[in-house]
Design a protein around this motif. Structure first.
Motif, PDB file in Angstrom:
ATOM      1  N   VAL A 100       0.835  -1.198   0.000  1.00 57.09           N
ATOM      2  CA  VAL A 100       0.000   0.000   0.000  1.00 57.09           C
ATOM      3  C   VAL A 100       0.873   1.252   0.000  1.00 57.09           C
ATOM      4  N   ALA A 101       1.957   1.237   0.766  1.00 55.74           N
ATOM      5  CA  ALA A 101       2.868   2.387   0.770  1.00 55.74           C
ATOM      6  C   ALA A 101       3.454   2.615  -0.621  1.00 55.74           C
ATOM      7  N   GLY A 102       3.835   1.542  -1.302  1.00 57.79           N
ATOM      8  CA  GLY A 102       4.366   1.677  -2.649  1.00 57.79           C
ATOM      9  C   GLY A 102       3.334   2.206  -3.630  1.00 57.79           C
ATOM     10  N   LEU A 103       2.098   1.763  -3.477  1.00 56.03           N
ATOM     11  CA  LEU A 103       1.028   2.207  -4.363  1.00 56.03           C
ATOM     12  C   LEU A 103       0.675   3.671  -4.139  1.00 56.03           C
ATOM     13  N   VAL A 104       0.638   4.082  -2.875  1.00 54.59           N
ATOM     14  CA  VAL A 104       0.154   5.423  -2.538  1.00 54.59           C
ATOM     15  C   VAL A 104       1.285   6.446  -2.541  1.00 54.59           C
ATOM     16  N   GLU A 105       2.388   6.119  -1.883  1.00 57.82           N
ATOM     17  CA  GLU A 105       3.460   7.090  -1.691  1.00 57.82           C
ATOM     18  C   GLU A 105       4.563   6.979  -2.746  1.00 57.82           C
ATOM     19  N   GLY A 106       4.733   5.795  -3.294  1.00 60.40           N
ATOM     20  CA  GLY A 106       5.739   5.615  -4.328  1.00 60.40           C
ATOM     21  C   GLY A 106       5.151   5.823  -5.705  1.00 60.40           C
ATOM     22  N   LYS A 107       5.786   5.240  -6.699  1.00 60.18           N
ATOM     23  CA  LYS A 107       5.352   5.387  -8.082  1.00 60.18           C
ATOM     24  C   LYS A 107       4.601   4.160  -8.587  1.00 60.18           C
ATOM     25  N   GLY A 109       1.626   2.936  -7.884  1.00 60.54           N
ATOM     26  CA  GLY A 109       0.249   3.197  -8.276  1.00 60.54           C
ATOM     27  C   GLY A 109       0.161   3.794  -9.667  1.00 60.54           C
ATOM     28  N   GLU A 110       1.078   4.703  -9.980  1.00 62.37           N
ATOM     29  CA  GLU A 110       1.097   5.321 -11.307  1.00 62.37           C
ATOM     30  C   GLU A 110       1.356   4.280 -12.396  1.00 62.37           C
ATOM     31  N   LEU A 111       2.195   3.294 -12.089  1.00 58.20           N
ATOM     32  CA  LEU A 111       2.480   2.248 -13.069  1.00 58.20           C
ATOM     33  C   LEU A 111       1.259   1.390 -13.331  1.00 58.20           C
ATOM     34  N   HIS A 112       0.500   1.084 -12.281  1.00 58.77           N
ATOM     35  CA  HIS A 112      -0.736   0.323 -12.480  1.00 58.77           C
ATOM     36  C   HIS A 112      -1.750   1.147 -13.263  1.00 58.77           C
ATOM     37  N   GLU A 113      -1.846   2.427 -12.950  1.00 56.95           N
ATOM     38  CA  GLU A 113      -2.753   3.293 -13.706  1.00 56.95           C
ATOM     39  C   GLU A 113      -2.384   3.291 -15.182  1.00 56.95           C
ATOM     40  N   LEU A 114      -1.095   3.467 -15.463  1.00 52.14           N
ATOM     41  CA  LEU A 114      -0.635   3.471 -16.850  1.00 52.14           C
ATOM     42  C   LEU A 114      -0.910   2.137 -17.525  1.00 52.14           C
ATOM     43  N   GLY A 115      -0.548   1.048 -16.841  1.00 48.45           N
ATOM     44  CA  GLY A 115      -0.720  -0.273 -17.437  1.00 48.45           C
ATOM     45  C   GLY A 115      -2.165  -0.601 -17.726  1.00 48.45           C
ATOM     46  N   LEU A 116      -3.054  -0.245 -16.799  1.00 49.76           N
ATOM     47  CA  LEU A 116      -4.472  -0.529 -17.003  1.00 49.76           C
ATOM     48  C   LEU A 116      -5.058   0.362 -18.095  1.00 49.76           C
ATOM     49  N   ALA A 168      -5.376  -8.414  -4.931  1.00 46.10           N
ATOM     50  CA  ALA A 168      -6.378  -7.730  -5.746  1.00 46.10           C
ATOM     51  C   ALA A 168      -7.229  -6.729  -4.963  1.00 46.10           C
ATOM     52  N   PRO A 169      -7.757  -7.071  -3.787  1.00 43.33           N
ATOM     53  CA  PRO A 169      -8.554  -6.077  -3.059  1.00 43.33           C
ATOM     54  C   PRO A 169      -7.747  -4.840  -2.668  1.00 43.33           C
ATOM     55  N   LEU A 170      -6.469  -5.017  -2.388  1.00 47.16           N
ATOM     56  CA  LEU A 170      -5.628  -3.863  -2.049  1.00 47.16           C
ATOM     57  C   LEU A 170      -5.489  -2.933  -3.245  1.00 47.16           C
ATOM     58  N   LEU A 171      -5.256  -3.512  -4.410  1.00 46.72           N
ATOM     59  CA  LEU A 171      -5.103  -2.710  -5.611  1.00 46.72           C
ATOM     60  C   LEU A 171      -6.395  -1.975  -5.939  1.00 46.72           C
ATOM     61  N   VAL A 172      -7.518  -2.665  -5.842  1.00 45.35           N
ATOM     62  CA  VAL A 172      -8.809  -2.030  -6.126  1.00 45.35           C
ATOM     63  C   VAL A 172      -9.083  -0.906  -5.131  1.00 45.35           C
ATOM     64  N   ALA A 173      -8.813  -1.155  -3.855  1.00 43.64           N
ATOM     65  CA  ALA A 173      -9.079  -0.136  -2.833  1.00 43.64           C
ATOM     66  C   ALA A 173      -8.236   1.117  -3.055  1.00 43.64           C
ATOM     67  N   VAL A 174      -6.962   0.937  -3.383  1.00 43.42           N
ATOM     68  CA  VAL A 174      -6.090   2.096  -3.593  1.00 43.42           C
ATOM     69  C   VAL A 174      -6.496   2.861  -4.846  1.00 43.42           C
ATOM     70  N   LEU A 175      -6.783   2.135  -5.941  1.00 40.98           N
ATOM     71  CA  LEU A 175      -7.254   2.816  -7.148  1.00 40.98           C
ATOM     72  C   LEU A 175      -8.558   3.557  -6.886  1.00 40.98           C
ATOM     73  N   TYR A 178      -7.522   6.680  -4.396  1.00 36.79           N
ATOM     74  CA  TYR A 178      -6.505   7.667  -4.764  1.00 36.79           C
ATOM     75  C   TYR A 178      -6.456   7.997  -6.254  1.00 36.79           C
ATOM     76  N   SER A 179      -6.886   7.086  -7.103  1.00 36.42           N
ATOM     77  CA  SER A 179      -6.800   7.331  -8.541  1.00 36.42           C
ATOM     78  C   SER A 179      -8.131   7.755  -9.141  1.00 36.42           C
ATOM     79  N   LEU A 180      -9.217   7.313  -8.528  1.00 35.59           N
ATOM     80  CA  LEU A 180     -10.539   7.550  -9.097  1.00 35.59           C
ATOM     81  C   LEU A 180     -11.382   8.525  -8.284  1.00 35.59           C
TER      82      LEU A 180
END
Length: 216
Positions: A100-107, A109-116, A168-175, A178-180
């Motif tokens: 979660v720290a990597g998704l939110v505070e690192g980069k 999350g941006e990579l998952h956003e780009l990839g998706l 998967a639930p962690l990724l969905v929750a963060v997106l 923070y992304s949506l």
């Protein structure tokens, strides 16, 4: 002696690496996943033909950025797969907080956003996202869970399925948050969500410890 035919020289690789750094920043910006080759070239300070020389096409640009991110993040994946292994609940808590720290505070999350955003229904970029971002994370988690299985902490299970259940639930929750824009329209208390998620995973996969009966 000249370099072997078909190989790239050091200058080519160094220039490509510099371009990838610039392109990664542009692709991470709002709307970056849909940026055209012309826009990407302008951001990088080169011509479209130069980008084509180094990457082939737009899919090659995005793939190169994802490949670079994979290489940069390999040490973090190794820590997930092979790092210190505390008891199961503590291990899961560490992993979840780490991700979660990597998704939110690192980069990440941006990579998952780009990839998706770039990968859906794209026969080149979909697999590139899976191979360089999503699957390496799942495989590192599978390796960690395999160590717990060998230690008798987990019930016999399909480790790939278990890894997807945990990640998967962690990724969905963060997106979602923070992304949506979920923090504004439907906030989710992440700490409570994380604790509940770990509890649910343990109920599904933890091997019950048999307590020896006391002698009378």
């Amino acid at each position: 002696m000249g370099r072997p035919r078909g190989t790239r020289n050091a200058r080519f690789l160094a220039t490509r690496k510099r371009l990838v750094t610039k392109l990664a920043r542009r692709l991470a910006e709002p709307g970056g996943a849909s940026a055209s080759m012309r826009q990407l070239a302008a951001t990088s300070g080169v011509s479209v033909s130069t980008l084509q020389h180094y990457f082939g096409d737009r899919a090659g640009v995005v793939t190169a950025v994802l490949e670079s991110a994979h290489r940069a993040g390999q040490s973090y994946l190794d820590e997930v797969a092979c790092g210190f292994l505390p008891p199961l609940r503590a291990s899961l808590s560490w992993f979840v907080d780490y991700i979660v720290a990597g998704l939110v505070e690192g980069k990440v999350g941006e990579l998952h956003e780009l990839g998706l955003a770039a990968g859906f229904r794209d026969d080149k970029l979909g697999p590139a996202y899976l191979n360089h971002i999503l699957e390496p994370t799942l495989q590192a988690l599978e390796a960690r869970l395999a160590r717990h299985l060998a230690a008798g902490d987990l019930r016999p299970c399909d480790l790939r399925v278990a890894a997807i259940h945990l990640l998967a639930p962690l990724l969905v929750a963060v997106l979602h948050q923070y992304s949506l824009g979920g923090q504004q329209c439907r906030p989710l208390p992440m700490r409570s969500f994380i604790d509940h998620h770990i509890d649910m995973f343990l109920r599904a996969y933890e091997e019950p410890r048999v307590v020896p009966a006391k002698r009378r």
